[in-house]
Design an enzyme around this catalytic site. Structure first.
Site, PDB file in Angstrom:
ATOM      1  N   CYS A  34       2.071  -4.047  -2.078  1.00 16.88           N
ATOM      2  CA  CYS A  34       1.753  -4.214  -0.655  1.00 16.88           C
ATOM      3  C   CYS A  34       0.366  -4.826  -0.475  1.00 16.88           C
ATOM      4  O   CYS A  34      -0.644  -4.194  -0.784  1.00 16.88           O
ATOM      5  CB  CYS A  34       1.837  -2.843   0.020  1.00 16.88           C
ATOM      6  SG  CYS A  34       1.144  -2.768   1.671  1.00 16.88           S
ATOM      7  N   CYS A  38      -2.023  -2.876   1.766  1.00 18.53           N
ATOM      8  CA  CYS A  38      -2.445  -1.656   1.062  1.00 18.53           C
ATOM      9  C   CYS A  38      -3.603  -1.965   0.114  1.00 18.53           C
ATOM     10  O   CYS A  38      -4.589  -1.222   0.052  1.00 18.53           O
ATOM     11  CB  CYS A  38      -1.298  -1.059   0.251  1.00 18.53           C
ATOM     12  SG  CYS A  38       0.120  -0.525   1.227  1.00 18.53           S
TER      13      CYS A  38
END
Length: 147
Positions: free
Chosen positions: A65, A68
């Protein structure tokens, strides 16, 4: 206060006024505060999130991600700057699928603030540092009403 060790998940009773005095775990003798996010797993979740009286901010994330990964340095900086007022924990949703399912994580990163197992606040998405700190500050007022 009951504080869970980030290394062995052992529970420690520490007077609140001594949290800033670099307390160590009575079980493993490691520092209770390292200024680093703690990896939260199914094995240590109960002690670190539910039984510990210290508020904990959880970051549900995954290695693939992009947002993230971009948010990770902000989260780590918060751990360095805001411990021992908060504990910071990271839950890898790929490795901890049971926890991700338990909290119905649909998008990542997802941030959650807990105190003694009670979710105080939740937010989906990565934030710049100033907005993340503002979110923490806004929700810190709710912490006192839980304890």
């Amino acid at each position: 206060m009951i504080i869970a060790c980030p290394h062995c998940a052992g529970l420690n009773r520490i007077p609140a006024e001594k949290l800033a005095a670099a307390p160590v775990c009575g079980k493993c003798k490691q520092p209770l505060f390292s200024g680093q996010p703690v990896d939260i797993t199914s094995a240590n979740f109960a002690n670190l999130v539910q039984k510990s009286e210290l508020p904990i901010v959880l970051d549900f994330w995954a290695s693939w991600c992009g947002p993230c990964l971009n948010f990770a340095p902000v989260f780590s900086q918060a751990a360095r700057e805001l411990e021992p007022n908060f504990r910071f924990g990271k839950i890898n949703t790929e490795q901890q699928q049971q926890l991700a399912a338990q909290f119905q994580i649909r998008s990542i990163p997802t941030l959650m603030l807990f105190q003694q197992g009670t979710m105080i606040a939740q937010l989906a998405g990565a934030l710049p540092k100033s907005q993340f700190y503002q979110w923490l500050q806004q929700n810190a007022a709710k912490l006192n009403s839980v304890s």
